[in-house]
Design a protein around this motif. Structure first.
Motif, short mmCIF file in Angstrom:
data_model
loop_
_atom_site.label_atom_id
_atom_site.label_comp_id
_atom_site.label_asym_id
_atom_site.label_seq_id
_atom_site.Cartn_x
_atom_site.Cartn_y
_atom_site.Cartn_z
N GLY A 126 0.81 -1.21 0.00
CA GLY A 126 0.00 0.00 0.00
C GLY A 126 0.85 1.26 0.00
N TYR A 127 1.88 1.29 0.85
CA TYR A 127 2.74 2.48 0.89
C TYR A 127 3.56 2.62 -0.39
N GLU A 128 3.98 1.52 -0.98
CA GLU A 128 4.72 1.62 -2.23
C GLU A 128 3.89 2.34 -3.28
N ARG A 129 2.62 2.03 -3.34
CA ARG A 129 1.77 2.68 -4.33
C ARG A 129 1.59 4.16 -4.02
N VAL A 130 1.48 4.50 -2.74
CA VAL A 130 1.40 5.91 -2.36
C VAL A 130 2.69 6.63 -2.76
N TYR A 131 3.84 6.02 -2.47
CA TYR A 131 5.13 6.64 -2.82
C TYR A 131 5.24 6.89 -4.31
N ARG A 132 4.86 5.90 -5.11
CA ARG A 132 5.00 6.05 -6.56
C ARG A 132 4.08 7.15 -7.08
#
Length: 371
Positions: free
Chosen positions: A341-347
């Motif tokens: 979930g956080y990876e998608r937010v970061y990207r």
């Protein structure tokens, strides 16, 4: 100055700077909900191939590159402004010249330096978002992308610059699963009045069950509350066992008949609930904050509206399946899910306003476009 040097490809590694609060080490030796979450998130992101730099106080305790703001965390000064501000200033200085794709700030004062960076800043809201906290986050405007830890939290301030919702998580496998429980019930947390330890004692006593209470008494307000409301209720059937470290916490959570969580405020998450369920231990809680998102009523515990309804629920948990508790945590609140979930937010944050119109987070939450 921290600078972004271009967005990696969809599968490329991200360079992430993680700024912790100053109060405890990462991971914490005892109490430290945010710090525990950070240690797990760093591990999950590292397993996904990302490069993480941690800015924190104390000793390095993760696989991340480590930058220190304090030799020892100023834990005894929690609530004072200067340690938080000094931590933010030192973090800003330490990050000068470091290339990063995103800065993920979990401190309170740190986001004030976001405008001085080229890399975008993502802020996880670990606090309430109404009152003065809400005014603070609102004043930060578009300089930061806000991530809620529950949909309930986000609903309290829908006008903030939200980038999405990602639930907190645990490494499910690090918690011992016990199908056969003991007869006593458990309350675990900080002795803050809003955590409802006194209500937990009352509910356990009304149910005829012995209760163990484990938690931290550090701040003056915690001591005052404990002496006023909790200590007079203690006895052979209500025992304070002190602050539990990571090992003792797992022993208590795994053995308890249930965890009592009678909160009296709109708590945005509640890590101890998923820690209990990871051990196969159901949760009996009041319907406040994120509780209905975390506890599946009638499956992994019981959610009640009034304190006087808790005692009956304590008895009813005997009919619940501990395996359902563990399974729900693995599906919805495991570190792998949070890291995705956080990876998608970061990207999405690194892509900026010209990036995708929206992506789906690891929890199935919609990550809003960054304007």
């Amino acid at each position: 100055m921290v600078s972004a040097t271009g967005l990696p490809g969809r599968r490329g590694a991200l360079r992430i700077v993680m700024v912790a609060p100053p109060w405890y080490e990462v991971p914490p030796r005892g109490y430290g909900g945010i710090e525990s979450m950070l240690a797990e998130l760093i591990a999950g992101l590292s397993r996904r191939g990302h490069e993480v730099t941690l800015v924190a106080a104390g000793r390095p305790g993760t696989s991340a590159r480590f930058l220190r703001t304090y030799a020892s965390p100023p834990s005894g000064r929690i609530g004072q402004a200067l340690p938080e501000v000094l931590h933010a200033a030192r973090a800003h200085d330490l990050l000068a010249g470091i290339d990063a794709d995103v800065v993920h700030d979990h401190s309170l004062a740190g986001p004030l330096t976001a405008a001085a960076r080229t890399a975008p800043t993502v802020v996880t809201c670990h606090h309430e978002v109404d009152g003065e906290f809400g005014e603070y986050y609102r004043a930060l405007g578009r300089e930061v992308s806000m991530v809620g830890i529950s949909a309930a939290q986000r609903r309290l301030a829908p006008d903030l610059n939200w980038a999405g919702v990602v639930h907190n998580a645990v490494e499910t496998g690090s918690f011992p699963f016990r199908e056969r429980k003991e007869d006593w019930v458990l309350w675990l947390g900080r002795f803050n009045e809003d955590k409802g330890a006194h209500l937990a004692v009352d509910a356990a006593r009304a149910a005829g069950r012995r209760i163990l209470l484990a938690g931290r008494i550090t701040e003056p307000g915690e001591r005052e509350y404990f002496d006023r409301e909790v200590a007079p209720r203690l006895g052979p059937d209500a025992v304070y066992v002190g602050e539990a470290d990571a090992v003792r916490k797992r022993e208590l959570l795994a053995g308890a008949r249930c965890l009592l969580f009678p909160i009296l405020w709109e708590e945005p998450f509640g890590m101890v609930m998923i820690e209990a369920m990871a051990c196969g231990t159901p949760v009996v809680a009041l319907r406040r904050g994120a509780v209905p998102e975390v506890v599946a009523d009638g499956l992994t515990g019981f959610v009640r509206s009034r304190p006087e309804e808790l005692a009956e629920a304590v008895e009813a948990v005997g009919g619940l399946d501990p395996r359902a508790c563990r399974s729900r945590v693995r599906r919805r609140f495991d570190v792998a899910v949070m890291a995705e979930g956080y990876e998608r937010v970061y990207r999405a944050a690194a892509a900026g306003p010209e990036g995708p119109a929206g992506v789906t987070g690891g929890m199935g939450e919609t990550v809003l476009p960054l304007r």
